[in-house]
Design a protein around this motif. Structure first.
Motif, short mmCIF file in Angstrom:
data_model
loop_
_atom_site.label_atom_id
_atom_site.label_comp_id
_atom_site.label_asym_id
_atom_site.label_seq_id
_atom_site.Cartn_x
_atom_site.Cartn_y
_atom_site.Cartn_z
N LEU A 102 -11.41 -83.55 21.72
CA LEU A 102 -12.39 -84.07 22.92
C LEU A 102 -13.82 -83.42 22.90
CD1 LEU A 102 -9.79 -83.20 25.63
CD2 LEU A 102 -10.97 -85.61 25.21
N GLY A 103 -13.95 -82.41 21.70
CA GLY A 103 -15.31 -81.73 21.42
C GLY A 103 -15.66 -80.68 22.52
N ILE A 104 -14.70 -80.03 23.14
CA ILE A 104 -14.61 -78.95 24.31
C ILE A 104 -14.17 -77.68 23.43
CG2 ILE A 104 -14.58 -80.45 25.92
CD1 ILE A 104 -11.71 -79.67 26.39
N GLU A 105 -14.04 -77.55 22.23
CA GLU A 105 -13.62 -76.39 21.74
C GLU A 105 -14.56 -74.96 22.11
OE1 GLU A 105 -14.57 -78.83 20.10
OE2 GLU A 105 -14.58 -78.51 17.90
N ASP A 106 -15.73 -75.15 22.30
CA ASP A 106 -16.75 -73.99 22.64
C ASP A 106 -16.73 -73.71 24.03
OD1 ASP A 106 -17.77 -76.15 20.79
OD2 ASP A 106 -19.61 -76.08 21.69
N LYS A 107 -15.98 -74.49 24.84
CA LYS A 107 -16.08 -74.31 26.26
C LYS A 107 -14.68 -73.72 26.78
CE LYS A 107 -18.83 -78.39 27.75
NZ LYS A 107 -18.78 -79.46 28.26
N VAL A 108 -13.67 -73.84 25.78
CA VAL A 108 -12.50 -73.08 26.17
C VAL A 108 -11.92 -71.93 25.20
CG1 VAL A 108 -9.81 -73.91 26.62
CG2 VAL A 108 -11.85 -75.61 26.65
N ARG A 109 -11.77 -71.06 25.55
CA ARG A 109 -11.39 -69.86 24.57
C ARG A 109 -9.66 -69.65 25.10
NH1 ARG A 109 -11.83 -64.03 27.24
NH2 ARG A 109 -10.51 -62.63 25.32
N ILE A 110 -8.83 -69.61 24.10
CA ILE A 110 -7.53 -69.61 23.98
C ILE A 110 -6.92 -68.27 23.66
CG2 ILE A 110 -5.09 -70.55 23.55
CD1 ILE A 110 -6.49 -72.88 22.41
N ILE A 111 -6.25 -67.77 24.82
CA ILE A 111 -5.71 -66.28 24.35
C ILE A 111 -4.22 -66.56 24.10
CG2 ILE A 111 -5.19 -63.94 25.34
CD1 ILE A 111 -7.28 -63.93 27.11
N GLU A 112 -3.75 -66.01 22.64
CA GLU A 112 -2.50 -66.56 22.05
C GLU A 112 -1.75 -65.46 22.37
OE1 GLU A 112 -3.12 -68.41 18.44
OE2 GLU A 112 -5.07 -69.03 18.80
N GLU A 113 -1.21 -65.31 23.49
CA GLU A 113 -0.16 -64.15 23.83
C GLU A 113 0.43 -64.12 25.05
OE1 GLU A 113 -2.00 -60.37 23.16
OE2 GLU A 113 -3.47 -60.64 24.76
N CYS A 114 1.44 -63.24 25.31
CA CYS A 114 2.12 -63.49 26.47
C CYS A 114 1.25 -62.91 27.66
CB CYS A 114 3.37 -62.44 26.54
SG CYS A 114 4.27 -62.68 28.29
N ALA A 115 1.08 -63.52 28.86
CA ALA A 115 0.30 -63.08 30.04
C ALA A 115 0.51 -62.04 30.23
CB ALA A 115 0.33 -64.23 30.97
N SER A 116 1.66 -61.36 30.30
CA SER A 116 1.85 -60.07 30.65
C SER A 116 1.32 -58.93 29.92
CB SER A 116 3.54 -59.81 30.72
OG SER A 116 4.00 -59.61 29.22
N ILE A 117 0.72 -59.27 28.57
CA ILE A 117 -0.03 -58.64 28.00
C ILE A 117 -1.58 -58.70 28.07
CG2 ILE A 117 -0.73 -57.87 25.47
CD1 ILE A 117 2.21 -58.38 24.86
N ALA A 118 -1.90 -60.08 28.17
CA ALA A 118 -3.35 -60.64 28.31
C ALA A 118 -3.78 -60.42 29.91
CB ALA A 118 -3.24 -61.85 28.02
N LEU A 119 -3.00 -60.53 30.67
CA LEU A 119 -3.59 -60.26 32.31
C LEU A 119 -4.14 -58.89 32.46
CD1 LEU A 119 -1.36 -62.70 34.06
CD2 LEU A 119 -3.93 -62.84 33.51
N PRO A 120 -3.05 -57.74 32.22
CA PRO A 120 -3.66 -56.39 32.19
C PRO A 120 -4.99 -56.05 31.54
CG PRO A 120 -1.42 -56.37 32.15
CD PRO A 120 -1.96 -57.85 31.63
N ARG A 121 -5.08 -56.64 30.38
CA ARG A 121 -6.43 -56.05 29.44
C ARG A 121 -7.54 -56.77 30.00
NH1 ARG A 121 -4.77 -58.26 24.95
NH2 ARG A 121 -6.10 -60.16 24.99
N LEU A 122 -7.22 -58.25 30.37
CA LEU A 122 -8.42 -58.65 31.27
C LEU A 122 -9.17 -57.98 32.27
CD1 LEU A 122 -7.29 -62.73 30.74
CD2 LEU A 122 -9.43 -61.48 29.92
N ALA A 123 -8.03 -57.73 33.07
CA ALA A 123 -8.46 -56.78 34.43
C ALA A 123 -8.90 -55.70 33.98
CB ALA A 123 -7.01 -56.71 35.30
N GLU A 124 -8.44 -54.85 32.91
CA GLU A 124 -9.02 -53.60 32.67
C GLU A 124 -10.47 -53.78 32.13
OE1 GLU A 124 -7.58 -50.71 32.39
OE2 GLU A 124 -9.22 -49.64 31.31
N GLN A 125 -10.77 -54.98 31.36
CA GLN A 125 -12.14 -55.14 31.03
C GLN A 125 -13.12 -55.76 32.09
OE1 GLN A 125 -11.12 -58.26 28.05
NE2 GLN A 125 -10.57 -56.96 26.37
#
Ligand SMILES: C[S@@+](CC[C@H](N)C(=O)[O-])C[C@H]1O[C@@H](n2cnc3c(N)ncnc32)[C@H](O)[C@@H]1O
Length: 217
Positions: A102-125
Motif C-alpha cells: 500500500l506504500g504506507i510503511e513510512d507512516k506505520v511503525r510496528i512494535i513487535e512485542e507483547c503490549a504488556s512490555i511495550a505499553l509501560p515503556r511507551l508511557a515511561e518515554q
C-alpha cells in the motif's frame, strides 16, 4: 448475538459500505480468509470518527495483518504517524507485506512485542496519542487501560473493540463457564472503570461486538 433486534442489525450491516478505495479488496480478502480484522460496521464507524477528528498520532494495540492500521493511514494528516503493536510473528510479517504494497510503511511503525512490555515503556518515554485503538486479547484490556489513559492526549479519543463478548457480558455470573470467568470479570471491571472515569466522557455502542469510546477532556 442479539443486539437491537436481529432483523434491524442485519439491515444495518447490509447498509455499511466497504472500506474506502484501495482498502476494499484488502478487507474482503481478509474476511474471505477468516482473518481477525475489524468488522465492516466497525470499519465504517471508525472512518466517520477519523474523518471528523483527523488524529495525527495514533496507537493501536493488536495489528494482526494491518487492516485497521491501513484504514487509519487513509485519514492521517501530513506528518502524522501510526504506532501499532503485535506479538505474533506471522501476523507482523503479513502486516509488513500489506503496508509495503500500500506504500504506507513510512507512516506505520510496528512494535513487535507483547503490549504488556511495550505499553509501560511507551508511557515511561512520555508518548502521547490523540487516537488509541485497543483490539488485542479482550482479557487484557483492564491491565492495559491505565497506560492507554496516561498516553491519551487531552481532546483525544480511545476506542476499544469487542467489549460485549457476543452478548455474554450481560449474563449472570452463574451462567459463565469456569473457563471464561477471568475474561468476563476483567471485561466487566474494565467497562465499569471506563464508565466511571473523571475527566473523560465514555460510552458503549452496540456496533460490531460492542465498542467502548472514551474521550478525554
Ligand atoms: C483482532 S486482531 C487485530 C485486528 C486488527 N486490529 C485489524 O482490525 O486489522 C488481535 C491481534 O492482537 C494481537 N495481540 C493479542 N494480545 C496481544 C498482546 N498482549 N500484545 C501484542 N499483541 C497482541 C494478536 O496477535 C492479534 O494479531
Amino acid at each position: 448475538m442479539k443486539r437491537i433486534d436481529d432483523r434491524l442489525a442485519d439491515y444495518l450491516d447490509g447498509l455499511a459500505p466497504p472500506a474506502p478505495g484501495r482498502l476494499r479488496d484488502f478487507q474482503q480478502a481478509a474476511y474471505d480468509e477468516g482473518l481477525p480484522i475489524i468488522s465492516r460496521d466497525v470499519a465504517n464507524f471508525l472512518s466517520v470518527m477519523l474523518a471528523a477528528k483527523r488524529p495525527r498520532n495514533i496507537l493501536e494495540i493488536g495489528c494482526a495483518v494491518g487492516f485497521s492500521a491501513a484504514l487509519f493511514a487513509e485519514f492521517l494528516p501530513e506528518g502524522g504517524a501510526i504506532t501499532t503493536i503485535d506479538r505474533y510473528e506471522y501476523m507482523i510479517n503479513r502486516a509488513k507485506e500489506n503496508f509495503a504494497s500500500l506504500g504506507i510503511e513510512d507512516k506505520v511503525r510496528i512494535i513487535e512485542e507483547c503490549a504488556s512490555i511495550a505499553l509501560p515503556r511507551l508511557a515511561e518515554q512520555g508518548a502521547r496519542f490523540d487516537f488509541i485503538f485497543m483490539d488485542c486479547g479482550k482479557g487484557q484490556y483492564l491491565r492495559f487501560f491505565p497506560y492507554c489513559l496516561e498516553m491519551l492526549a487531552s481532546g483525544g479519543l480511545l476506542v476499544a473493540d469487542d467489549v460485549l463478548q457476543n452478548g455474554d457480558i450481560a449474563l449472570d455470573w452463574a451462567e459463565i463457564t469456569r473457563r471464561q470467568r477471568t475474561t468476563y470479570k476483567n471485561m466487566r471491571d474494565f467497562l465499569a472503570a471506563a464508565m466511571a472515569l473523571e475527566g473523560c466522557y465514555s460510552s458503549i455502542l452496540p456496533i460490531g461486538d460492542g465498542l467502548l469510546l472514551v474521550a478525554k477532556e
